[in-house]
Write a protein that holds these residues in place. Structure first.
Motif, PDB file in Angstrom:
ATOM      1  N   VAL A 157      34.009  93.463  23.012  1.00  0.00           N
ATOM      2  CA  VAL A 157      34.009  92.396  24.021  1.00  0.00           C
ATOM      3  C   VAL A 157      34.756  92.892  25.243  1.00  0.00           C
ATOM      4  O   VAL A 157      35.897  93.370  25.148  1.00  0.00           O
ATOM      5  N   LEU A 158      34.121  92.793  26.400  1.00  0.00           N
ATOM      6  CA  LEU A 158      34.750  93.143  27.672  1.00  0.00           C
ATOM      7  C   LEU A 158      34.900  91.863  28.484  1.00  0.00           C
ATOM      8  O   LEU A 158      33.944  91.106  28.619  1.00  0.00           O
ATOM      9  N   ARG A 159      36.063  91.647  29.045  1.00  0.00           N
ATOM     10  CA  ARG A 159      36.244  90.413  29.802  1.00  0.00           C
ATOM     11  C   ARG A 159      37.442  90.520  30.734  1.00  0.00           C
ATOM     12  O   ARG A 159      38.325  91.375  30.551  1.00  0.00           O
ATOM     13  N   GLN A 160      37.449  89.652  31.721  1.00  0.00           N
ATOM     14  CA  GLN A 160      38.585  89.519  32.611  1.00  0.00           C
ATOM     15  C   GLN A 160      39.542  88.489  32.011  1.00  0.00           C
ATOM     16  O   GLN A 160      39.117  87.569  31.312  1.00  0.00           O
ATOM     17  N   VAL A 161      40.817  88.669  32.283  1.00  0.00           N
ATOM     18  CA  VAL A 161      41.821  87.785  31.699  1.00  0.00           C
ATOM     19  C   VAL A 161      42.734  87.257  32.799  1.00  0.00           C
ATOM     20  O   VAL A 161      42.896  87.863  33.857  1.00  0.00           O
ATOM     21  N   GLN A 162      43.325  86.127  32.522  1.00  0.00           N
ATOM     22  CA  GLN A 162      44.314  85.532  33.406  1.00  0.00           C
ATOM     23  C   GLN A 162      45.707  85.931  32.913  1.00  0.00           C
ATOM     24  O   GLN A 162      45.892  86.256  31.741  1.00  0.00           O
ATOM     25  N   PRO A 163      46.675  85.939  33.805  1.00  0.00           N
ATOM     26  CA  PRO A 163      48.042  86.250  33.365  1.00  0.00           C
ATOM     27  C   PRO A 163      48.477  85.348  32.215  1.00  0.00           C
ATOM     28  O   PRO A 163      48.270  84.138  32.255  1.00  0.00           O
ATOM     29  N   LYS A 164      49.031  85.970  31.182  1.00  0.00           N
ATOM     30  CA  LYS A 164      49.423  85.200  29.995  1.00  0.00           C
ATOM     31  C   LYS A 164      50.916  85.373  29.733  1.00  0.00           C
ATOM     32  O   LYS A 164      51.536  86.345  30.188  1.00  0.00           O
ATOM     33  N   PRO A 165      51.498  84.458  28.971  1.00  0.00           N
ATOM     34  CA  PRO A 165      52.892  84.640  28.579  1.00  0.00           C
ATOM     35  C   PRO A 165      53.037  85.913  27.746  1.00  0.00           C
ATOM     36  O   PRO A 165      52.070  86.427  27.191  1.00  0.00           O
ATOM     37  N   GLU A 166      54.248  86.406  27.693  1.00  0.00           N
ATOM     38  CA  GLU A 166      54.508  87.629  26.931  1.00  0.00           C
ATOM     39  C   GLU A 166      54.050  87.458  25.489  1.00  0.00           C
ATOM     40  O   GLU A 166      54.395  86.509  24.821  1.00  0.00           O
ATOM     41  N   GLY A 167      53.238  88.377  25.016  1.00  0.00           N
ATOM     42  CA  GLY A 167      52.713  88.317  23.657  1.00  0.00           C
ATOM     43  C   GLY A 167      52.084  89.646  23.300  1.00  0.00           C
ATOM     44  O   GLY A 167      52.788  90.633  23.077  1.00  0.00           O
ATOM     45  N   LEU A 168      50.777  89.688  23.279  1.00  0.00           N
ATOM     46  CA  LEU A 168      50.066  90.906  22.916  1.00  0.00           C
ATOM     47  C   LEU A 168      50.418  92.073  23.840  1.00  0.00           C
ATOM     48  O   LEU A 168      50.584  93.204  23.399  1.00  0.00           O
ATOM     49  N   TYR A 169      50.540  91.799  25.133  1.00  0.00           N
ATOM     50  CA  TYR A 169      50.828  92.864  26.093  1.00  0.00           C
ATOM     51  C   TYR A 169      52.313  92.988  26.429  1.00  0.00           C
ATOM     52  O   TYR A 169      52.684  93.797  27.272  1.00  0.00           O
ATOM     53  N   GLY A 170      53.127  92.190  25.797  1.00  0.00           N
ATOM     54  CA  GLY A 170      54.560  92.302  26.021  1.00  0.00           C
ATOM     55  C   GLY A 170      54.948  92.042  27.464  1.00  0.00           C
ATOM     56  O   GLY A 170      54.454  91.117  28.111  1.00  0.00           O
ATOM     57  N   GLU A 171      55.805  92.906  27.997  1.00  0.00           N
ATOM     58  CA  GLU A 171      56.303  92.736  29.360  1.00  0.00           C
ATOM     59  C   GLU A 171      55.221  92.967  30.412  1.00  0.00           C
ATOM     60  O   GLU A 171      55.416  92.618  31.581  1.00  0.00           O
ATOM     61  N   ARG A 172      54.095  93.565  30.026  1.00  0.00           N
ATOM     62  CA  ARG A 172      53.029  93.860  30.987  1.00  0.00           C
ATOM     63  C   ARG A 172      51.990  92.744  31.060  1.00  0.00           C
ATOM     64  O   ARG A 172      50.977  92.877  31.728  1.00  0.00           O
TER      65      ARG A 172
END
Length: 230
Positions: A157-172
């Protein structure tokens, strides 16, 4: 009157004029002006249409060539990344290679390996493996790929994402704008996993892009992981 030297050169090599589009257009335009406004030159109209078709064909040709080169470059990138995956001799080095060399080769800003497990993610044995490993509770992969909707899960799955709270991507998390999600099957009796590639460029991963190369990469990664899990 035409200069005799120029006239002799034209008569000696008339094909030079025929191959020059600007010169031919000027000659046709002069011919139409001589005929007057009451006469329609069908040859001129036909030539304009042929020129239009030729321009479109040239544009298509350039687009196809550019796409072929882009696909070849992408194939070479994936092949280099796969070779890098096969080098590490320990699982810890394998994850480090994913986060550094493989991420740089594939030109992504973040790589995460998601493993579903009933084990506590805060255990020291897991934390020492670094940020690239993300341990989640059972059901996380399906829920994340489907975004909580009741839809069939695609392998890539390829998709654009919105800024999310720290979780899967941590500080990034605030910087990741597009992502590639690859569902992983580790074999019978094992919980599924997911390989995630995140990019700050919102257009790097889009739903309209092809997924064949990423599917191939995920297949190799999946089989390599089975070796480590065994």
């Amino acid at each position: 009157m035409i200069d005799q030297d120029l006239r002799d050169r034209i008569l000696a090599e008339p094909e030079v004029l025929l191959e020059d589009r600007d010169v031919m257009n000027a000659l046709i335009g002069a011919n139409e002006r001589l005929m007057g406004s009451n006469i329609v030159d069908l040859r001129g109209i036909a030539m304009e249409r042929l020129e239009g078709r030729l321009d479109r064909l040239e544009d298509t040709h350039r687009t196809v060539i550019a796409a072929a080169y882009e696909n070849l470059a992408g194939t070479n990138q994936v092949h280099r990344a796969i070779m890098q995956l096969l080098d590490p001799l320990s699982f810890e080095d394998f994850l480090k290679t994913m986060a550094s060399d493989v991420a740089a080769t594939l030109r992504v800003d973040c790589v995460r390996l998601v493993l579903e497990s009933v084990q506590d993610a805060e255990e020291p044995s897991l934390r020492k493996l670094g940020d690239v490993l993300y341990v989640a509770e059972p059901g996380f992969v399906a829920d994340y790929i489907s975004a909580g909707r009741n839809v069939p899960l695609r392998p890539v799955v390829l998709r654009q994402v919105q800024p999310k709270p720290e979780g899967l991507y941590g500080e990034r998390a605030d910087f990741i704008r597009s992502e590639a999600l690859m569902k992983l099957d580790f074999g019978k009796g094992r919980l599924p996993g997911m390989l995630v590639m995140g990019a700050e460029d919102p257009h790097q991963f889009k739903a309209t892009h092809g997924t064949d190369l990423l599917a191939f990469f995920a297949g190799v990664f999946e089989r390599t992981m089975r070796r480590w899990l065994s």
